[in-house]
Design an enzyme around this catalytic site. Structure first.
Site, PDB file in Angstrom:
ATOM      1  N   PHE A 110     -42.868 -15.940  24.680  1.00 24.80           N
ATOM      2  CA  PHE A 110     -43.235 -15.107  25.824  1.00 24.80           C
ATOM      3  C   PHE A 110     -42.731 -15.644  27.148  1.00 24.80           C
ATOM      4  O   PHE A 110     -42.557 -14.908  28.114  1.00 24.80           O
ATOM      5  CB  PHE A 110     -44.753 -14.909  25.871  1.00 24.80           C
ATOM      6  N   LYS A 111     -42.458 -16.941  27.202  1.00 31.99           N
ATOM      7  CA  LYS A 111     -41.987 -17.538  28.453  1.00 31.99           C
ATOM      8  C   LYS A 111     -40.660 -16.928  28.911  1.00 31.99           C
ATOM      9  O   LYS A 111     -40.337 -16.960  30.100  1.00 31.99           O
ATOM     10  CB  LYS A 111     -41.826 -19.050  28.288  1.00 31.99           C
ATOM     11  N   ASP A 112     -39.885 -16.373  27.977  1.00 42.78           N
ATOM     12  CA  ASP A 112     -38.609 -15.755  28.352  1.00 42.78           C
ATOM     13  C   ASP A 112     -38.792 -14.598  29.329  1.00 42.78           C
ATOM     14  O   ASP A 112     -37.929 -14.359  30.177  1.00 42.78           O
ATOM     15  CB  ASP A 112     -37.882 -15.228  27.106  1.00 42.78           C
ATOM     16  N   LEU A 115     -39.098 -16.448  32.623  1.00 43.91           N
ATOM     17  CA  LEU A 115     -38.098 -17.442  33.004  1.00 43.91           C
ATOM     18  C   LEU A 115     -36.677 -16.909  33.036  1.00 43.91           C
ATOM     19  O   LEU A 115     -35.828 -17.451  33.748  1.00 43.91           O
ATOM     20  CB  LEU A 115     -38.223 -18.662  32.084  1.00 43.91           C
ATOM     21  N   THR A 143     -42.131 -23.388  27.314  1.00 40.99           N
ATOM     22  CA  THR A 143     -41.619 -23.273  28.675  1.00 40.99           C
ATOM     23  C   THR A 143     -40.274 -23.971  28.810  1.00 40.99           C
ATOM     24  O   THR A 143     -39.350 -23.457  29.451  1.00 40.99           O
ATOM     25  CB  THR A 143     -42.613 -23.871  29.688  1.00 40.99           C
TER      26      THR A 143
END
Length: 460
Positions: A110-112, A115, A143
């Site tokens: 989900f960090k994509d 980021l 992350t």
């Protein structure tokens, strides 16, 4: 719109200043001075928008003074062009179980979502200023790789990522250490994620070092991270509500650092019809203990099969504390000072009712996590990663809850294998990682050691 610190020690700054500052120079976290309000008619219109168009609508009020609408649209298009699903964050319905898949980006986590956007935003702002940026971040697993993939190869950025040696999954480690671009520097610290997070904050609070080396933040202390994550709460609601502003939804969020669930809180403050936010933790349960008791107290960090939540100091908690304390920086400073000296803080008893009105919390054991993976697979054929399984288990008994799927199950092959006797088929982005060349420095969990490593690396 201007951005202020939870500790009240800085003059309000613009969006671009907040992004480049990362952690406020007074040690606090940055927040908008007000939340834009979304009315019923706007909710109805947003409910039918595709993800990219919705992202522009949600984010523009927060960035509009610094970015034109055309610039924001171009950033959003570039940031999500590489996602493998046309909906970017599709909602999957399995009977009464609803899964919001957030893992279709380049690192399958989900960090994509945040980021990829932040990396492109940094690039734009640095091109404008002609400056350089040295990103320093700590990761409990996802992350780091998402941040690295967001800025790899960029000319004006070097990135230094700390991860706890031996405490991330093998695939998570290889996703970071096999990126060999000259501007990428991986560091395995001989400690925990909390040690890494402490080092990052210590170096950001060393203002001469921060200024001399142009430090930037990609951890969820950076407001732009939170902002990008707000979008998928509105998106998920739109998929199930039909645009009916009276239709309330409950979200179950596996969280360790409080960033992902705080994004849901922001959506609520903007006007999203949220019934409850279920805060799901593993054995490292500082957040669930707080929801139940009003006491926020650190403990031992235990390694688990959901390692991205193996955290005992949640950096984004201070943002929620600011609102719980009626946006009073003096109270926040007092409580954070207490946390620093005693290892715990306690909110006034009358505030606990406010916490309970919105949050429900559960700490899910290792065996419950495996059992949930097994149960969901047996009943539906769908494979959960262990973090998502924590969220699904925490939402048991709440029909229609939307559970955030934070990572692809192939990233945690051993845990899935233990639960169902097989591993999930890896997406293309994860195939062949274990055979690639890797590069990583192993250093002590000491801020002085990391500071010196950065100086030597950047001087070379």
């Amino acid at each position: 719109m201007r951005y202020v610190s939870t500790r009240g020690g800085i003059e309000p700054v613009t969006f671009s200043q907040a992004v480049m500052m990362g952690l406020a120079t007074d040690g606090g976290l940055l927040l908008p001075d007000a939340f834009p309000q979304v009315d019923a008619a706007t909710l109805q219109r947003w409910a039918g928008l595709p993800f990219k168009a919705l992202a522009v609508e949600v984010m523009y009020p927060f960035v509009g003074e610094d970015l034109s609408r055309d610039e924001l649209e171009a950033l959003v298009e570039r940031s999500y062009a590489g996602f493998t699903h046309p909906e970017v964050t599709p909602l999957v319905e399995l009977g009464e179980l609803r899964i919001l898949e957030l893992f279709h980006g380049p690192t399958a986590a989900f960090k994509d979502v945040a980021l990829q956007f932040l990396g492109n935003l940094f690039e734009l702002l640095l091109e404008r200023s002609g400056g350089r940026l040295n990103i320093l971040g700590a990761t409990s697993g996802d992350t780091g790789s998402a941040a690295i993939y967001g800025v790899r190869g960029q000319e004006r950025i070097d990135i230094f990522i700390l991860h706890p040696q031996g405490r991330v999954s093998p695939i998570q480690e290889r996703q970071m250490t096999t990126v060999l671009d000259a501007n990428v520097h991986n560091i395995a610290i001989t400690g925990t994620f909390d040690d890494g997070q402490r080092i990052v904050k210590e170096l950001f609070n060393d203002l001469p070092f921060k200024q001399a080396y142009s430090l930037g933040a990609v951890n969820s202390i950076n407001w732009a991270r939170i902002l990008a994550q707000v979008v998928y709460y509105f998106y998920a609601w739109g998929r199930v509500s039909g645009g009916d502003a009276a239709h309330k939804v409950t979200f179950s969020v596996p969280t360790g650092n409080f960033g992902d669930i705080f994004a849901g809180y922001v959506a609520l403050r903007m006007g999203l019809p949220v019934e409850r936010l279920i805060l799901a933790t593993n054995r490292n349960d500082i957040l669930s203990r707080f929801v139940h008791s009003g006491v926020y107290e650190t403990g031992e960090v235990y390694p688990t099969i959901s390692p991205s939540m193996d955290i005992q100091i949640s950096s984004n908690f201070e943002r929620y504390l600011y609102y719980l304390m009626d946006q009073d920086p003096a109270k926040v400073r007092e409580l954070m000072a207490q946390m620093g000296s005693e290892g715990k803080l306690e909110v006034p008893a009358e505030k606990l009712a406010e916490v309970h009105a919105l949050f429900q919390a559960a700490a899910v054991s290792e065996e419950e996590t495996r059992q949930q993976i097994r149960e969901t697979y047996t009943e539906t054929g769908y494979i959960l990663d262990p973090h998502t399984a924590v969220g699904v288990h925490a939402a048991k008994g709440i029909p229609g809850a939307i559970c955030l799927a934070t990572a692809h199950p192939a990233k945690f092959g051993a845990a899935v294998q233990e639960a169902i006797g097989m591993e999930a088929e890896p997406p293309v982005s994860l195939q062949g990682l274990m055979e690639k060349e890797a590069r990583c420095a192993v250093l002590a969990a000491d801020a002085a050691v990391i500071r010196e490593f950065m100086k030597i690396t950047l001087a070379g």
